[in-house]
Design a protein around this motif. Structure first.
Motif, PDB file in Angstrom:
ATOM      1  N   LYS A  59     -16.185  26.539  -5.045  1.00 22.83           N
ATOM      2  CA  LYS A  59     -17.581  26.290  -5.424  1.00 22.83           C
ATOM      3  C   LYS A  59     -17.770  26.377  -6.939  1.00 22.83           C
ATOM      4  O   LYS A  59     -18.570  25.627  -7.519  1.00 22.83           O
ATOM      5  CB  LYS A  59     -18.497  27.313  -4.728  1.00 22.83           C
ATOM      6  CG  LYS A  59     -18.371  27.352  -3.219  1.00 22.83           C
ATOM      7  CD  LYS A  59     -18.727  26.019  -2.586  1.00 22.83           C
ATOM      8  CE  LYS A  59     -18.736  26.084  -1.058  1.00 22.83           C
ATOM      9  NZ  LYS A  59     -17.383  26.290  -0.484  1.00 22.83           N
ATOM     10  N   ARG A  60     -17.037  27.275  -7.562  1.00 19.91           N
ATOM     11  CA  ARG A  60     -17.150  27.409  -9.013  1.00 19.91           C
ATOM     12  C   ARG A  60     -16.641  26.148  -9.716  1.00 19.91           C
ATOM     13  O   ARG A  60     -17.238  25.683 -10.689  1.00 19.91           O
ATOM     14  CB  ARG A  60     -16.350  28.628  -9.477  1.00 19.91           C
ATOM     15  CG  ARG A  60     -16.464  28.915 -10.972  1.00 19.91           C
ATOM     16  CD  ARG A  60     -15.704  30.169 -11.341  1.00 19.91           C
ATOM     17  NE  ARG A  60     -15.738  30.409 -12.768  1.00 19.91           N
ATOM     18  CZ  ARG A  60     -15.129  31.421 -13.371  1.00 19.91           C
ATOM     19  NH1 ARG A  60     -14.439  32.294 -12.641  1.00 19.91           N
ATOM     20  NH2 ARG A  60     -15.194  31.565 -14.681  1.00 19.91           N
ATOM     21  N   PHE A  61     -15.539  25.626  -9.198  1.00 21.98           N
ATOM     22  CA  PHE A  61     -14.997  24.385  -9.769  1.00 21.98           C
ATOM     23  C   PHE A  61     -15.985  23.236  -9.609  1.00 21.98           C
ATOM     24  O   PHE A  61     -16.185  22.435 -10.521  1.00 21.98           O
ATOM     25  CB  PHE A  61     -13.679  24.039  -9.080  1.00 21.98           C
ATOM     26  CG  PHE A  61     -13.089  22.723  -9.498  1.00 21.98           C
ATOM     27  CD1 PHE A  61     -12.458  22.594 -10.726  1.00 21.98           C
ATOM     28  CD2 PHE A  61     -13.162  21.618  -8.663  1.00 21.98           C
ATOM     29  CE1 PHE A  61     -11.912  21.381 -11.125  1.00 21.98           C
ATOM     30  CE2 PHE A  61     -12.628  20.402  -9.042  1.00 21.98           C
ATOM     31  CZ  PHE A  61     -11.997  20.287 -10.273  1.00 21.98           C
ATOM     32  N   ARG A  62     -16.623  23.163  -8.436  1.00 19.45           N
ATOM     33  CA  ARG A  62     -17.616  22.114  -8.192  1.00 19.45           C
ATOM     34  C   ARG A  62     -18.789  22.239  -9.168  1.00 19.45           C
ATOM     35  O   ARG A  62     -19.270  21.239  -9.703  1.00 19.45           O
ATOM     36  CB  ARG A  62     -18.114  22.205  -6.740  1.00 19.45           C
ATOM     37  CG  ARG A  62     -19.008  21.049  -6.309  1.00 19.45           C
ATOM     38  CD  ARG A  62     -19.576  21.307  -4.914  1.00 19.45           C
ATOM     39  NE  ARG A  62     -18.543  21.289  -3.894  1.00 19.45           N
ATOM     40  CZ  ARG A  62     -18.126  20.167  -3.306  1.00 19.45           C
ATOM     41  NH1 ARG A  62     -18.648  19.008  -3.643  1.00 19.45           N
ATOM     42  NH2 ARG A  62     -17.188  20.230  -2.378  1.00 19.45           N
TER      43      ARG A  62
ATOM     44  N   PHE B  87     -20.451  19.196 -16.365  1.00 17.31           N
ATOM     45  CA  PHE B  87     -19.889  18.167 -17.246  1.00 17.31           C
ATOM     46  C   PHE B  87     -20.292  16.761 -16.807  1.00 17.31           C
ATOM     47  O   PHE B  87     -19.776  15.772 -17.324  1.00 17.31           O
ATOM     48  CB  PHE B  87     -18.363  18.269 -17.272  1.00 17.31           C
ATOM     49  CG  PHE B  87     -17.851  19.437 -18.064  1.00 17.31           C
ATOM     50  CD1 PHE B  87     -17.864  19.422 -19.457  1.00 17.31           C
ATOM     51  CD2 PHE B  87     -17.373  20.564 -17.420  1.00 17.31           C
ATOM     52  CE1 PHE B  87     -17.385  20.505 -20.177  1.00 17.31           C
ATOM     53  CE2 PHE B  87     -16.896  21.661 -18.138  1.00 17.31           C
ATOM     54  CZ  PHE B  87     -16.907  21.627 -19.530  1.00 17.31           C
ATOM     55  N   GLY B  88     -21.201  16.687 -15.830  1.00 13.95           N
ATOM     56  CA  GLY B  88     -21.722  15.390 -15.399  1.00 13.95           C
ATOM     57  C   GLY B  88     -20.907  14.704 -14.324  1.00 13.95           C
ATOM     58  O   GLY B  88     -21.123  13.523 -14.030  1.00 13.95           O
ATOM     59  N   THR B  89     -19.956  15.421 -13.729  1.00 14.36           N
ATOM     60  CA  THR B  89     -19.118  14.841 -12.664  1.00 14.36           C
ATOM     61  C   THR B  89     -19.492  15.464 -11.330  1.00 14.36           C
ATOM     62  O   THR B  89     -19.310  16.662 -11.131  1.00 14.36           O
ATOM     63  CB  THR B  89     -17.624  15.077 -12.940  1.00 14.36           C
ATOM     64  OG1 THR B  89     -17.278  14.500 -14.198  1.00 14.36           O
ATOM     65  CG2 THR B  89     -16.767  14.447 -11.853  1.00 14.36           C
ATOM     66  N   LYS B  90     -20.029  14.658 -10.456  1.00 13.29           N
ATOM     67  CA  LYS B  90     -20.444  15.156  -9.143  1.00 13.29           C
ATOM     68  C   LYS B  90     -19.375  14.850  -8.105  1.00 13.29           C
ATOM     69  O   LYS B  90     -18.908  13.715  -7.999  1.00 13.29           O
ATOM     70  CB  LYS B  90     -21.777  14.516  -8.736  1.00 13.29           C
ATOM     71  CG  LYS B  90     -22.316  15.044  -7.415  1.00 13.29           C
ATOM     72  CD  LYS B  90     -23.653  14.392  -7.064  1.00 13.29           C
ATOM     73  CE  LYS B  90     -24.203  14.941  -5.749  1.00 13.29           C
ATOM     74  NZ  LYS B  90     -25.489  14.295  -5.369  1.00 13.29           N
ATOM     75  N   ILE B  91     -18.968  15.877  -7.378  1.00 10.76           N
ATOM     76  CA  ILE B  91     -18.000  15.703  -6.289  1.00 10.76           C
ATOM     77  C   ILE B  91     -18.783  15.766  -4.979  1.00 10.76           C
ATOM     78  O   ILE B  91     -19.122  16.855  -4.508  1.00 10.76           O
ATOM     79  CB  ILE B  91     -16.915  16.796  -6.331  1.00 10.76           C
ATOM     80  CG1 ILE B  91     -16.226  16.811  -7.706  1.00 10.76           C
ATOM     81  CG2 ILE B  91     -15.887  16.567  -5.230  1.00 10.76           C
ATOM     82  CD1 ILE B  91     -15.201  17.908  -7.871  1.00 10.76           C
ATOM     83  N   PRO B  92     -19.090  14.614  -4.407  1.00 10.70           N
ATOM     84  CA  PRO B  92     -19.979  14.602  -3.234  1.00 10.70           C
ATOM     85  C   PRO B  92     -19.278  15.003  -1.938  1.00 10.70           C
ATOM     86  O   PRO B  92     -18.063  14.842  -1.790  1.00 10.70           O
ATOM     87  CB  PRO B  92     -20.426  13.138  -3.164  1.00 10.70           C
ATOM     88  CG  PRO B  92     -19.252  12.379  -3.714  1.00 10.70           C
ATOM     89  CD  PRO B  92     -18.662  13.261  -4.788  1.00 10.70           C
ATOM     90  N   TYR B  93     -20.063  15.536  -1.025  1.00  7.21           N
ATOM     91  CA  TYR B  93     -19.599  15.739   0.338  1.00  7.21           C
ATOM     92  C   TYR B  93     -19.602  14.367   1.034  1.00  7.21           C
ATOM     93  O   TYR B  93     -20.320  13.464   0.614  1.00  7.21           O
ATOM     94  CB  TYR B  93     -20.519  16.698   1.088  1.00  7.21           C
ATOM     95  CG  TYR B  93     -20.345  18.155   0.718  1.00  7.21           C
ATOM     96  CD1 TYR B  93     -19.463  18.961   1.428  1.00  7.21           C
ATOM     97  CD2 TYR B  93     -21.054  18.720  -0.343  1.00  7.21           C
ATOM     98  CE1 TYR B  93     -19.292  20.309   1.102  1.00  7.21           C
ATOM     99  CE2 TYR B  93     -20.890  20.062  -0.683  1.00  7.21           C
ATOM    100  CZ  TYR B  93     -20.008  20.841   0.042  1.00  7.21           C
ATOM    101  OH  TYR B  93     -19.833  22.155  -0.288  1.00  7.21           O
TER     102      TYR B  93
END
Length: 212
Positions: free
Chosen positions: A78-81, A87-93
């Motif tokens: 979760k911290r990495f997410r 930084f503007g990078t979304k890792i979506p589910y």
């Protein structure tokens, strides 16, 4: 139409993916009872067998990929997410989908046959999970001991994928699948243990002593 739904992965249409197959039932009915031509029915049946095999293959592959993506998203730190978000990078589910309806289908009527779709998908998912575990161990065997962290993550991801899918399918026991992939069903030492032993005795320690 069926392939279009699979390619677009449209959640609103996924529940209706079996409807186009009724066209084959109508065609077979007309071939036998209206035109009274056995060879026409044989042609319809041959095409149904080919199309349905492709349908089950594509659907199973898509379901496995979806649930593995879901498992990976759950396990992602979760911290990495959060840091990626900053930084503007979304890792979506993975987006919601309605595979659960298809996974409950045990009596699909096709040309007078009752097909257990759940069982067919279970067979392919079992094979996909087994291959995934084998690939993870093979990848570890191809590297040094630092790969053990990646191996642990891959095993945990496959284990959670198995748990999520096992709610709908009749899958083999995960521990048994892992032992088979690790060649540790009857042998006391599996592929992972042997690779660690080799690295410690023939690669890691000699290199460490030389560099020291």
């Amino acid at each position: 139409l069926t392939d279009h739904i699979l390619e677009t992965k449209d959640a609103s249409m996924m529940e209706y993916i079996l409807y186009p197959l009724d066209l084959y039932n109508d065609s077979a009915h007309y071939a036998l009872h209206h035109f009274k031509k056995q060879f026409l029915f044989d042609e319809v049946e041959a095409e149904v067998n080919l199309c349905f095999d492709q349908f089950v293959y594509k659907l199973s592959d898509q379901i496995f990929s979806y649930f593995k993506h879901w498992a990976g998203s759950i396990l992602l730190d979760k911290r990495f997410r959060s840091e990626c978000m900053s930084f503007g990078t979304k890792i979506p589910y993975p987006p919601p989908n309605r595979y659960s309806t298809l996974l409950k289908q045990r009596h699909v009527q096709l040309l007078g046959r009752s097909i257990d779709l759940n069982r067919l998908i279970s067979q392919r998912i079992n094979a996909a999970l087994q291959k995934s575990l084998d690939v993870a161990i093979t990848r570890f065997e191809g590297g040094d001991l630092t790969g053990v962290v990646e191996l642990e993550g891959l095993i945990e991801c496959n284990k959670l994928t198995h748990k999520l899918l096992n709610q709908y399918l009749s899958l083999n026991d995960f521990d048994a699948m892992f032992r088979e992939a690790n060649h540790n069903v009857s042998a006391p030492y599996g592929r992972i243990c042997l690779h660690v032993f080799w690295e410690l005795n023939y690669d890691f320690l000699p290199n460490y002593c030389y560099n020291a």
